[in-house]
Design a protein around this motif. Structure first.
Motif, PDB file in Angstrom:
ATOM      1  N   GLY A 180       7.224  -5.655  10.040  1.00 47.08           N
ATOM      2  CA  GLY A 180       7.717  -4.741   9.265  1.00 47.08           C
ATOM      3  C   GLY A 180       7.300  -4.865   7.876  1.00 47.08           C
ATOM      4  O   GLY A 180       8.151  -4.409   6.945  1.00 47.08           O
ATOM      5  N   TYR A 181       5.900  -5.195   7.745  1.00 47.52           N
ATOM      6  CA  TYR A 181       5.620  -5.209   6.124  1.00 47.52           C
ATOM      7  C   TYR A 181       5.733  -3.620   5.383  1.00 47.52           C
ATOM      8  O   TYR A 181       5.286  -3.616   4.468  1.00 47.52           O
ATOM      9  N   ALA A 182       5.623  -2.617   6.514  1.00 55.47           N
ATOM     10  CA  ALA A 182       5.471  -1.226   5.999  1.00 55.47           C
ATOM     11  C   ALA A 182       4.147  -1.174   5.297  1.00 55.47           C
ATOM     12  O   ALA A 182       4.065   0.078   4.745  1.00 55.47           O
ATOM     13  N   GLN A 183       2.911  -1.776   5.391  1.00 52.96           N
ATOM     14  CA  GLN A 183       1.920  -1.272   4.774  1.00 52.96           C
ATOM     15  C   GLN A 183       1.193  -0.080   5.598  1.00 52.96           C
ATOM     16  O   GLN A 183       0.788   0.891   4.906  1.00 52.96           O
ATOM     17  N   CYS A 184       1.701  -0.137   6.904  1.00 55.31           N
ATOM     18  CA  CYS A 184       1.166   1.105   7.621  1.00 55.31           C
ATOM     19  C   CYS A 184       1.919   2.516   7.088  1.00 55.31           C
ATOM     20  O   CYS A 184       1.209   3.474   7.052  1.00 55.31           O
ATOM     21  N   ALA A 185       3.218   2.312   6.967  1.00 56.72           N
ATOM     22  CA  ALA A 185       4.077   3.564   6.677  1.00 56.72           C
ATOM     23  C   ALA A 185       3.663   4.107   5.077  1.00 56.72           C
ATOM     24  O   ALA A 185       3.797   5.045   4.970  1.00 56.72           O
TER      25      ALA A 185
HETATM   26  S1  SF4 Z   1       1.663  -2.730   8.460  1.00 59.94           S
HETATM   27 FE1  SF4 Z   1       2.961  -1.812  10.048  1.00 59.94          FE
HETATM   28  S2  SF4 Z   1       2.592  -2.517  11.944  1.00 59.94           S
HETATM   29 FE2  SF4 Z   1       1.884  -3.869  10.680  1.00 59.94          FE
HETATM   30  S3  SF4 Z   1       3.455  -5.312  10.279  1.00 59.94           S
HETATM   31 FE3  SF4 Z   1       3.698  -3.812   8.787  1.00 59.94          FE
HETATM   32  S4  SF4 Z   1       5.036  -2.273   9.696  1.00 59.94           S
HETATM   33 FE4  SF4 Z   1       4.229  -3.628  11.307  1.00 59.94          FE
END
Ligand code: SF4
Length: 74
Positions: free
Chosen positions: A12-17
């Protein structure tokens, strides 16, 4: 393109979002929602998101794997 997020890995680091908001979205504190059939136009953003994910949870078809965090040959 098709993509899969390993939700067992996702932290849930949210880098992707942040990098590809049309494909990935955080839902609540930890849940990640994503479009598994992202449009080809999102390819570059998805590649950046995959490369940025701290736990390499984003797996993509039809992408240069080097951009997704695989070690290059050299
Ligand atoms: S970047 Fe996206 S897929 Fe990767 S850990 Fe964070 S929220 Fe999950």
């Amino acid at each position: 393109m098709r993509l899969v997020v390993d939700l067992n890995r996702c932290q849930g680091y949210a880098q992707c979002a942040f990098l590809a908001p049309d494909v990935f979205a955080m839902h609540g504190d930890e849940g990640l929602l994503y479009d598994p059939q992202a449009e080809a136009a999102q390819r570059e953003r998805v590649a950046q998101a995959a490369a940025a994910c701290p736990v390499q949870a984003i797996l993509v078809d039809e992408l240069d794997l080097a951009a997704a965090g695989e070690a290059p040959d050299a």
